[in-house]
Design an enzyme around this catalytic site. Structure first.
Site, PDB file in Angstrom:
ATOM      1  N   HIS A  90       0.850  -1.192   0.000  1.00 53.69           N
ATOM      2  CA  HIS A  90       0.000   0.000   0.000  1.00 53.69           C
ATOM      3  C   HIS A  90       0.884   1.240   0.000  1.00 53.69           C
ATOM      4  O   HIS A  90       1.974   1.245   0.579  1.00 53.69           O
ATOM      5  CB  HIS A  90      -0.978   0.014   1.187  1.00 53.69           C
ATOM      6  N   ASP A  92      -0.436   4.379   0.794  1.00 54.34           N
ATOM      7  CA  ASP A  92      -0.880   5.360   1.797  1.00 54.34           C
ATOM      8  C   ASP A  92      -0.111   5.136   3.090  1.00 54.34           C
ATOM      9  O   ASP A  92       0.423   4.050   3.335  1.00 54.34           O
ATOM     10  CB  ASP A  92      -2.391   5.274   2.024  1.00 54.34           C
ATOM     11  N   ASP A 123       6.562   1.019   5.971  1.00 52.66           N
ATOM     12  CA  ASP A 123       5.124   0.703   5.985  1.00 52.66           C
ATOM     13  C   ASP A 123       4.351   1.711   5.135  1.00 52.66           C
ATOM     14  O   ASP A 123       3.867   2.696   5.643  1.00 52.66           O
ATOM     15  CB  ASP A 123       4.640   0.722   7.432  1.00 52.66           C
ATOM     16  N   GLU A 156      -5.152   1.622   3.133  1.00 52.66           N
ATOM     17  CA  GLU A 156      -5.020   0.537   4.110  1.00 52.66           C
ATOM     18  C   GLU A 156      -4.936   1.065   5.526  1.00 52.66           C
ATOM     19  O   GLU A 156      -5.537   0.510   6.446  1.00 52.66           O
ATOM     20  CB  GLU A 156      -3.778  -0.299   3.776  1.00 52.66           C
ATOM     21  N   GLU A 157      -4.201   2.159   5.721  1.00 51.41           N
ATOM     22  CA  GLU A 157      -3.998   2.672   7.073  1.00 51.41           C
ATOM     23  C   GLU A 157      -5.274   3.237   7.685  1.00 51.41           C
ATOM     24  O   GLU A 157      -5.391   3.318   8.917  1.00 51.41           O
ATOM     25  CB  GLU A 157      -2.910   3.753   7.073  1.00 51.41           C
ATOM     26  N   HIS A 423       4.354   3.614  12.210  1.00 48.37           N
ATOM     27  CA  HIS A 423       3.275   4.385  12.842  1.00 48.37           C
ATOM     28  C   HIS A 423       3.796   5.371  13.879  1.00 48.37           C
ATOM     29  O   HIS A 423       3.000   6.113  14.447  1.00 48.37           O
ATOM     30  CB  HIS A 423       2.207   3.489  13.489  1.00 48.37           C
TER      31      HIS A 423
END
Length: 451
Positions: A90, A92, A123, A156-157, A423
């Site tokens: 992903h 995003d 990520d 996705e996030e 994150h």
């Protein structure tokens, strides 16, 4: 890494990979368009589409998914009669949080102490680059021996389910014999790992109202019901004294069978402050991979700076509940909402709203694809045997694909080892991990085609 043509090719491509990752990281592609411009996500999507086109992919398309974001699709045909492999990542990313807390700008890829720092570096923009590196290495060494589909998700996030719903509406699009999800990570840097379970998740917004408007705390405090105090009581009811999650009616979960996570190692990885206890019971692996976990991820209340002496009329919070394999996320949502309503004190008005959901996932590890990946990992990580681990995070697409294509094998690998701090502030990726996993993925595709 033992010398072989694929590994040598990937090594030679690493400077280009760094430049491309820098270009991709530069897009502020957070799929929350109240905070970040839609144009940033659209720019990242076009970058991925252009990269696929340059690699010879056919049918490259920007898919408008039902949640208002775009996913990028492309198809690279292989030899006639070959198997089909779907590669997922992903583009995003999570918001950068406090940009001032980053050592270097979050959307500017920066090398420091042997790692590349930037939001999405691990990520999962790094996952996009990993797929490109693996395919380039194969093309330079005899060709890609399977049909390849690539899907790069744009939300996705956020957990808003756009790609899942699109896939359900177009079930033929992502059909494959095997799916490689490039959004997991090694248990630690240098230890090859496939993730075999994922916790699902649900996110619920709760709002509590008690008064028509805020009141002076000196004139009314002590009798006027404080909505923020009521919310605090409700949130506290979600945890036992030891910090374990306690949602009424929700099973406590199971014991993890597989790779264990030493408590001291976890404390280091999580950067737990000296003297602060871990929460919950059982092994660390039990707690983060096999049991439910509630987290209050946001509260709307007055900030300390500028606060006035007022009794609050209303307050709200956003709650995340991670759901382990064996539990249904929809049922967990209902139990969480019922718990919040039942524990609201003083007859306060309470409302709950679900804003995201994903089911947990468990892979079938007794399959040719896992054997092919184990052999590939042994070459990419000499002297190391591939490990099976769980992951506390959620990738809702996994269950969607498992439901649509029950015969497909699904493997989860990726760049999000503990040092990556995904994150969080100062997210980074290890270029060594990017290089080794790209080699592993390339060799996996070759092994799988021959199996």
């Amino acid at each position: 890494m033992s010398s072989n043509p694929v590994a040598e090719t990937v090594a030679s491509l690493m400077p280009r990979a760094k430049e491309e990752l820098a270009e991709l990281v530069a897009f502020r592609s957070v799929a929350d368009f109240d905070q970040f411009p839609r144009s940033e996500s659209e720019g990242a999507a076009r970058w991925v589409a252009d990269a696929l086109t340059a690699e010879g992919f056919q049918d490259v398309a920007l898919l408008d998914t039902p949640d208002g974001t775009q996913s990028v699709y492309g198809y690279l045909p292989g030899p006639e009669g070959a198997r089909t492999v779907l590669l997922y990542a992903h583009y995003d990313v999570q918001p950068p949080l406090d940009e001032a807390a980053w050592t270097t700008p979050p959307f500017e890829l920066t090398e420091r102490d042997g790692r590349w720092y930037g939001r999405g570096a691990a990520d999962c923009k790094g996952g996009v680059i990993m797929h490109l590196l693996a395919l380039r290495a194969l093309r330079a060494n005899g060709g890609v021996p399977v049909h390849v589909k690539v899907i790069a998700e744009g939300s996705e996030e956020m957990g808003t389910g756009g790609l899942e719903r699109y896939a359900e509406q177009h079930p033929e699009l992502l059909e494959a014999d095997t799916v490689v999800i490039g959004d997991a990570g090694n248990f630690r840097a240098g230890l090859p790992t496939v993730t075999t379970t994922l916790r699902g998740m649900t996110m619920v917004r709760v709002r509590i109202d008690t008064l028509a408007g805020n009141l002076h705390s000196g004139q009314f405090g002590g009798a006027a019901p404080d909505a923020l105090a009521a919310l605090i009581r409700v949130l506290d009811s979600l945890r036992a004294e030891d910090g374990s999650t306690t949602v009424e009616g929700l099973a406590p979960g199971a014991a993890w069978e597989g790779l264990e996570y030493a408590e001291e190692q976890f404390r280091q990885d999580a950067k737990v402050l000296d003297g602060v206890e871990l929460i919950g019971s059982g092994t660390v692996a039990d707690r983060i991979w096999a049991r439910p976990a509630v987290t209050v991820i946001g509260i709307d209340c007055p900030p300390v700076v500028g606060a006035t002496p007022s009794v609050q009329a209303g307050a709200r919070a956003l709650i995340s509940l991670r759901v382990p394999p064996g539990m249904d996320a929809g049922e967990a949502t209902k139990l969480l909402q019922a718990h919040l309503e039942a524990h609201t004190p003083w007859g306060a008005r309470v409302s709950t709203e679900q804003i995201g959901e994903g089911q947990p996932f468990r892979a079938d590890t007794a399959s040719p694809a896992y054997q092919a990946m184990a052999a590939a990992m042994a070459v990419a990580y000499p002297g190391q045997e591939m490990q099976y681990a769980g992951q506390g995070g959620s990738i809702p697409l996994c269950n969607t694909l498992a439901g649509l294509y029950p015969r497909a094998e699904i493997l989860l690998i990726g760049l999000s080892e503990p040092e990556a701090q995904i994150h969080a502030v100062n997210e980074s990726v290890s270029p060594d991990e990017l290089q080794r996993l790209s080699v592993a993925e390339a060799l996996f595709l070759r092994n799988y085609a021959a199996s």
